[in-house]
Design an enzyme around this catalytic site. Structure first.
Site, PDB file in Angstrom:
ATOM      1  N   HIS A  99      47.257  33.268 -11.451  1.00 43.91           N
ATOM      2  CA  HIS A  99      47.478  34.715 -11.316  1.00 43.91           C
ATOM      3  C   HIS A  99      46.172  35.467 -11.556  1.00 43.91           C
ATOM      4  CE1 HIS A  99      49.361  38.693 -11.850  1.00 43.91           C
ATOM      5  NE2 HIS A  99      48.507  38.823 -12.858  1.00 43.91           N
ATOM      6  N   GLU A 100      45.460  35.095 -12.620  1.00 43.70           N
ATOM      7  CA  GLU A 100      44.179  35.752 -12.907  1.00 43.70           C
ATOM      8  C   GLU A 100      43.147  35.436 -11.829  1.00 43.70           C
ATOM      9  OE1 GLU A 100      44.078  38.022 -15.006  1.00 43.70           O
ATOM     10  OE2 GLU A 100      45.997  37.566 -15.959  1.00 43.70           O
ATOM     11  N   HIS A 103      43.375  37.844  -9.085  1.00 41.29           N
ATOM     12  CA  HIS A 103      42.619  39.091  -9.249  1.00 41.29           C
ATOM     13  C   HIS A 103      41.172  38.911  -8.789  1.00 41.29           C
ATOM     14  CE1 HIS A 103      45.767  41.355 -11.081  1.00 41.29           C
ATOM     15  NE2 HIS A 103      45.863  40.593 -12.159  1.00 41.29           N
ATOM     16  N   HIS A 107      39.287  40.996  -5.869  1.00 46.47           N
ATOM     17  CA  HIS A 107      37.982  41.627  -6.057  1.00 46.47           C
ATOM     18  C   HIS A 107      37.010  41.205  -4.960  1.00 46.47           C
ATOM     19  CE1 HIS A 107      34.111  42.091  -8.617  1.00 46.47           C
ATOM     20  NE2 HIS A 107      34.394  43.225  -8.020  1.00 46.47           N
TER      21      HIS A 107
END
Length: 235
Positions: A99-100, A103, A107
């Site tokens: 999940h991270e 991100h 980005h």
């Protein structure tokens, strides 16, 4: 505005949702922390594989203290994972790590809602910390133009924090969707245990929904109590 029954009445549904969301995250993470992902990859390794498969380079992965303190820092392009995620090969760990990593992919690809959320961070941090005190100071100076200005300024600053919480929803949902898809494409999880990792991510998303609901109801309370949403200030 201290110990106002109206505040409790308006915030109660959101508070109940927050309690449920927090409990669900803890129980779901605990449940799947004991279930191996099957690939043998730790959270850090799973995140690295997902980033590589997505063509994202230059992202550092570090271990950070705290329980579920996992986050991606777009400024330093660093993915920080908590101890229970970084070195564990459980479904919960790889789900959170990916999940991270989602991100980081957002980005790298210029995901627009993430850009908005990042831009709102400074004003949100200031507003969350000082909006209440600015409103209170304005109330203490009631009857003056400057006091009215301070009240409205405080409400605007808090409204920015509310906007941040709602912009966060599509950002978090998209990061989880990327993780769910990539975990299977990369062989981090397979069809038989992908649902477990998805359950962890779904439970985590509910906490963001609860936070947004709480922020919105708090803003509505301010507007009602300060006479900015119909009627006059009843204090």
């Amino acid at each position: 505005m201290f110990f106002d029954p109206l505040y409790i009445i308006m915030l109660l549904p959101a508070l109940i949702l927050s309690v449920i969301a927090s409990a669900l995250v803890k129980t779901t993470f605990s449940k799947y922390s004991g279930v191996p992902s099957g690939s043998g990859l730790t959270g850090a390794e799973a995140a690295r594989r997902m980033l590589s498969h997505s063509g994202v380079q230059g992202v550092k992965i570090e271990r950070v203290d705290g329980f579920l303190s996992d986050h991606y820092d777009p400024v330093s392009k660093t993915l920080r994972l908590s101890p229970g995620v970084y070195g564990s090969d459980s479904l919960a760990a790889v789900g959170v790590a990916c999940h991270e990593a989602g991100h980081a992919v957002q980005h790298a690809r210029g995901y627009f809602p993430l850009k908005i959320r990042t831009a709102l961070v400074p004003v949100t941090q200031f507003g969350s910390t000082f909006s209440y005190w600015i409103i209170l100071l304005g109330l203490l100076m009631s009857g003056t133009e400057f006091g009215v200005f301070l009240v409205k300024l405080g409400v605007i600053l808090f409204a920015a924090a509310v906007l941040f919480s709602f912009v966060t929803l599509p950002v978090e949902w998209d990061a989880s969707a990327r993780a769910k898809r990539e975990m299977q494409l990369c062989g981090i999880v397979n069809g038989s245990n992908a649902d477990g990792a998805s359950s962890v991510l779904n439970a985590a998303f509910l906490t963001y929904v609860a936070a947004a609901a709480s922020a919105l109801m708090t803003l509505l309370y301010y507007l009602v109590r300060l006479g900015l949403l119909g009627g006059r200030d009843r204090d």
